[in-house]
Design a protein around this motif. Sequence first.
Motif, PDB file in Angstrom:
ATOM      1  N   UNK A  37       0.841  -1.190   0.000  1.00  0.00           N
ATOM      2  CA  UNK A  37       0.000   0.000   0.000  1.00  0.00           C
ATOM      3  C   UNK A  37       0.877   1.242   0.000  1.00  0.00           C
ATOM      4  N   UNK A  38       0.324   2.336  -0.490  1.00  0.00           N
ATOM      5  CA  UNK A  38       0.985   3.628  -0.465  1.00  0.00           C
ATOM      6  C   UNK A  38      -0.019   4.604   0.150  1.00  0.00           C
ATOM      7  N   UNK A  39       0.476   5.532   0.946  1.00  0.00           N
ATOM      8  CA  UNK A  39      -0.408   6.508   1.585  1.00  0.00           C
ATOM      9  C   UNK A  39      -0.393   7.795   0.767  1.00  0.00           C
ATOM     10  N   UNK A  40      -1.547   8.153   0.213  1.00  0.00           N
ATOM     11  CA  UNK A  40      -1.683   9.340  -0.627  1.00  0.00           C
ATOM     12  C   UNK A  40      -2.858  10.156  -0.093  1.00  0.00           C
ATOM     13  N   UNK A  41      -2.606  11.400   0.235  1.00  0.00           N
ATOM     14  CA  UNK A  41      -3.658  12.269   0.736  1.00  0.00           C
ATOM     15  C   UNK A  41      -4.275  11.773   2.031  1.00  0.00           C
ATOM     16  N   UNK A  42      -3.487  11.110   2.873  1.00  0.00           N
ATOM     17  CA  UNK A  42      -3.976  10.611   4.146  1.00  0.00           C
ATOM     18  C   UNK A  42      -4.730   9.301   4.070  1.00  0.00           C
ATOM     19  N   UNK A  43      -4.841   8.715   2.872  1.00  0.00           N
ATOM     20  CA  UNK A  43      -5.550   7.451   2.697  1.00  0.00           C
ATOM     21  C   UNK A  43      -4.617   6.398   2.104  1.00  0.00           C
ATOM     22  N   UNK A  44      -4.802   5.159   2.538  1.00  0.00           N
ATOM     23  CA  UNK A  44      -4.015   4.061   1.979  1.00  0.00           C
ATOM     24  C   UNK A  44      -4.648   3.608   0.671  1.00  0.00           C
TER      25      UNK A  44
END
Length: 53
Positions: A37-44
Amino acid sequence: MPKDYPKDLKLYEVWVETYYPGEFSKVHKGTSHSFRFVKVGGKFRFYGLTSIP
């Protein structure tokens, strides 16, 4: 990953062992799966998956 992602981007990885060595049969080496997973904009967000026998 696209080139415009930040350089400090963190990848998260979770390993799940589905069969332990010897659980399925005496010679089976076990099976596990990696979910990335990658965290983008506070979401996984799901990034990828790997399985090893």
